[in-house]
Design a protein around this motif. Structure first.
Motif, PDB file in Angstrom:
ATOM      1  N   ALA A   7       0.810  -1.166   0.071  1.00 16.13           N
ATOM      2  CA  ALA A   7       0.127  -0.119   0.065  1.00 16.13           C
ATOM      3  C   ALA A   7       0.842   1.083  -0.091  1.00 16.13           C
ATOM      4  N   THR A   8       0.472   2.395  -0.414  1.00 16.77           N
ATOM      5  CA  THR A   8       1.059   3.612  -0.517  1.00 16.77           C
ATOM      6  C   THR A   8       0.940   4.214   0.679  1.00 16.77           C
ATOM      7  N   TRP A   9       2.204   4.944   0.895  1.00 11.71           N
ATOM      8  CA  TRP A   9       2.318   5.852   2.095  1.00 11.71           C
ATOM      9  C   TRP A   9       2.325   5.116   3.295  1.00 11.71           C
ATOM     10  N   ARG A  10       3.253   6.084   4.456  1.00 13.40           N
ATOM     11  CA  ARG A  10       3.025   5.546   5.840  1.00 13.40           C
ATOM     12  C   ARG A  10       1.758   5.289   6.324  1.00 13.40           C
ATOM     13  N   MET A  11       0.882   6.287   5.964  1.00  9.27           N
ATOM     14  CA  MET A  11      -0.710   6.238   6.444  1.00  9.27           C
ATOM     15  C   MET A  11      -1.312   5.031   6.344  1.00  9.27           C
ATOM     16  N   ALA A  12      -0.866   4.222   5.479  1.00 12.23           N
ATOM     17  CA  ALA A  12      -1.401   2.811   5.247  1.00 12.23           C
ATOM     18  C   ALA A  12      -0.995   1.600   6.327  1.00 12.23           C
ATOM     19  N   ALA A  13      -0.128   2.032   7.316  1.00 11.93           N
ATOM     20  CA  ALA A  13       0.615   0.935   8.191  1.00 11.93           C
ATOM     21  C   ALA A  13      -0.628   0.209   8.930  1.00 11.93           C
ATOM     22  N   LYS A  14      -1.507   0.968   9.467  1.00  8.54           N
ATOM     23  CA  LYS A  14      -2.508   0.198  10.418  1.00  8.54           C
ATOM     24  C   LYS A  14      -3.584  -0.532   9.473  1.00  8.54           C
ATOM     25  N   GLY A  15      -3.851  -0.027   8.354  1.00  9.28           N
ATOM     26  CA  GLY A  15      -4.580  -0.894   7.397  1.00  9.28           C
ATOM     27  C   GLY A  15      -3.793  -2.236   6.919  1.00  9.28           C
ATOM     28  N   VAL A  16      -2.489  -2.011   6.693  1.00 10.94           N
ATOM     29  CA  VAL A  16      -1.978  -3.153   6.130  1.00 10.94           C
ATOM     30  C   VAL A  16      -1.720  -4.156   7.291  1.00 10.94           C
ATOM     31  N   ASP A  17      -1.718  -3.706   8.677  1.00 11.42           N
ATOM     32  CA  ASP A  17      -1.686  -4.633   9.582  1.00 11.42           C
ATOM     33  C   ASP A  17      -3.038  -5.534   9.472  1.00 11.42           C
ATOM     34  N   LYS A  18      -4.244  -4.560   9.422  1.00 13.59           N
ATOM     35  CA  LYS A  18      -5.585  -5.302   9.389  1.00 13.59           C
ATOM     36  C   LYS A  18      -5.588  -6.239   8.079  1.00 13.59           C
ATOM     37  N   ALA A  19      -5.303  -5.953   6.953  1.00 14.60           N
ATOM     38  CA  ALA A  19      -5.175  -6.630   5.981  1.00 14.60           C
ATOM     39  C   ALA A  19      -4.686  -7.873   5.965  1.00 14.60           C
ATOM     40  N   SER A  20      -3.133  -7.758   6.704  1.00 13.65           N
ATOM     41  CA  SER A  20      -2.466  -8.769   6.815  1.00 13.65           C
ATOM     42  C   SER A  20      -3.060  -9.895   7.854  1.00 13.65           C
ATOM     43  N   GLN A  21      -3.708  -9.514   8.891  1.00 10.14           N
ATOM     44  CA  GLN A  21      -4.430 -10.364   9.633  1.00 10.14           C
ATOM     45  C   GLN A  21      -5.481 -11.177   8.846  1.00 10.14           C
ATOM     46  N   LEU A  22      -6.188 -10.551   8.198  1.00 13.91           N
ATOM     47  CA  LEU A  22      -7.292 -10.962   7.385  1.00 13.91           C
ATOM     48  C   LEU A  22      -6.532 -12.223   6.527  1.00 13.91           C
ATOM     49  N   LEU A  23      -5.769 -11.831   5.535  1.00 15.52           N
ATOM     50  CA  LEU A  23      -5.206 -12.646   4.767  1.00 15.52           C
ATOM     51  C   LEU A  23      -4.505 -13.819   5.145  1.00 15.52           C
ATOM     52  N   GLU A  24      -3.762 -13.731   6.532  1.00 17.29           N
ATOM     53  CA  GLU A  24      -3.078 -14.707   7.256  1.00 17.29           C
ATOM     54  C   GLU A  24      -4.208 -15.886   7.818  1.00 17.29           C
ATOM     55  N   ASN A  25      -5.408 -15.185   8.020  1.00 20.73           N
ATOM     56  CA  ASN A  25      -6.554 -16.114   8.316  1.00 20.73           C
ATOM     57  C   ASN A  25      -7.484 -16.688   7.286  1.00 20.73           C
ATOM     58  N   ASN A  26      -6.923 -16.595   6.012  1.00 21.87           N
ATOM     59  CA  ASN A  26      -7.536 -17.127   4.764  1.00 21.87           C
ATOM     60  C   ASN A  26      -8.762 -16.069   4.448  1.00 21.87           C
ATOM     61  N   GLY A  27      -8.679 -14.915   4.777  1.00 19.17           N
ATOM     62  CA  GLY A  27      -9.709 -13.912   4.331  1.00 19.17           C
ATOM     63  C   GLY A  27      -9.583 -13.592   2.848  1.00 19.17           C
TER      64      GLY A  27
END
Length: 316
Positions: A7-27
């Motif tokens: 994702a673009t920019w530092r502002m996406a860091a928390k969003g990337v965290d959330k997306a990572s959790q979803l993807l790791e759990n087969n979202g």
């Protein structure tokens, strides 16, 4: 199984965290990219996206957003939408429509209201104060009104192999009423094909859209280039072409990820981005244009991160 997101920019860091959790759990890739963007849209201290985003010259926050499903190639976009907390969710809903999947202005806002999306005044007191200050500066000091146009854009890869991409922005600060940049435009602001990969863009939309660079990066990946090669080979020659033939080129930054979770970036400015995969915990990285049409990428320092946090919370 392989998963990843960029994702673009530092502002996406928390969003990337959330997306990572979803993807790791087969979202799903679609859920992950939507939740990533929503996290940024809802945070009032990001001046270029969503709630608290900077308004146009009339003091109105008008947002652009897009969503694309890499499996079906279905797309949905909104532009100049108002009073809608999560423009990306409206764009995703529109991606399910065969007709009328790109809506603008009053039509986009009415669709959001009628379909139960959260509606709110997107102009915060903080953003309004910055707008008033800029009006005064323009009048007294004849400054360029346009300052601030960073888009949050993201690509996600699910364990199933499905991919998705999305963007969201409040656009160019002090833009003219109804102005639309590259972010909601297919091929310019975003593109994704699950059989290949995806890309999104941030920067000056009026110049990015001259090159259809997101599609060009995906096309190059489809011909066998790595994401980094595709970004470098698409972005830097086009910037040179634009400078030669148009006389100038605004800010360009593009990110990409392929179906294997490999990623790439190209930029003509200092540019931060966030990336995470099943093989790589989230990193916040800094990219700069390097020599001979290449990109130099390094981790951001703690000093930089501390300064960033201080800067975004400043009242002015």
């Amino acid at each position: 199984m392989t998963w990843g997101t960029i994702a673009t920019w530092r502002m996406a860091a928390k969003g990337v965290d959330k997306a990572s959790q979803l993807l790791e759990n087969n979202g799903t890739a679609g859920d992950a990219v939507e939740e990533l963007i929503k996290e940024v849209e809802a945070y009032p201290f990001y001046k270029s996206v969503g709630y608290g985003g900077l308004p146009n010259e009339e003091g109105v926050v008008q947002m652009d957003a897009a969503f694309m499903d890499g499996d079906t190639l279905a797309q949905g976009s909104v532009a100049a939408i108002e009073n809608t907390l999560h423009a990306v969710s409206v764009a995703r809903a529109l991606s399910h429509e065969h007709y009328n999947s790109f809506r603008v202005g009053e039509g986009a806002t009415k669709y959001a209201s009628l379909h139960g999306f959260e509606m709110t005044n997107m102009l915060t007191d903080r953003a309004k104060a910055r707008w008033k200050k800029r009006l005064k500066e323009i009048e007294q000091e004849h400054l360029n009104p346009y300052n601030g146009h960073d888009t949050v854009g993201a690509v996600t890869l699910a364990q199933s192999g499905s991919m998705a991409a999305a963007t969201s922005t409040s656009g160019l600060f002090m833009k003219k009423q109804g102005r639309i940049g590259d972010s909601p435009l297919s091929g310019s602001g975003f593109y994704v094909d699950s059989e290949i990969g995806g890309a999104t863009a941030t920067g000056l939309g009026e110049d990015i859209m001259k090159g259809c660079l997101s599609y060009e990066i995906v096309r190059r990946m489809g011909e066998g280039e790595t994401p980094q090669e595709a970004c470098d080979h698409a972005v830097y020659p086009f910037i040179q072409k634009l400078q030669k033939r148009y006389g100038k080129a605004g800010e360009f930054s593009l990110i990409a990820m392929n179906k294997n979770g490999e990623w790439g970036v190209a930029t003509n400015v200092e540019f931060t981005f966030c990336v995470a995969t099943d093989r790589q915990p989230q990193q916040i990285l800094m990219a700069n244009p390097g020599p001979d049409g290449t990109t130099v990428i390094v981790p951001v320092s703690q000093e930089w991160l501390d300064a960033y946090e201080k800067r975004i919370h400043e009242s002015e």
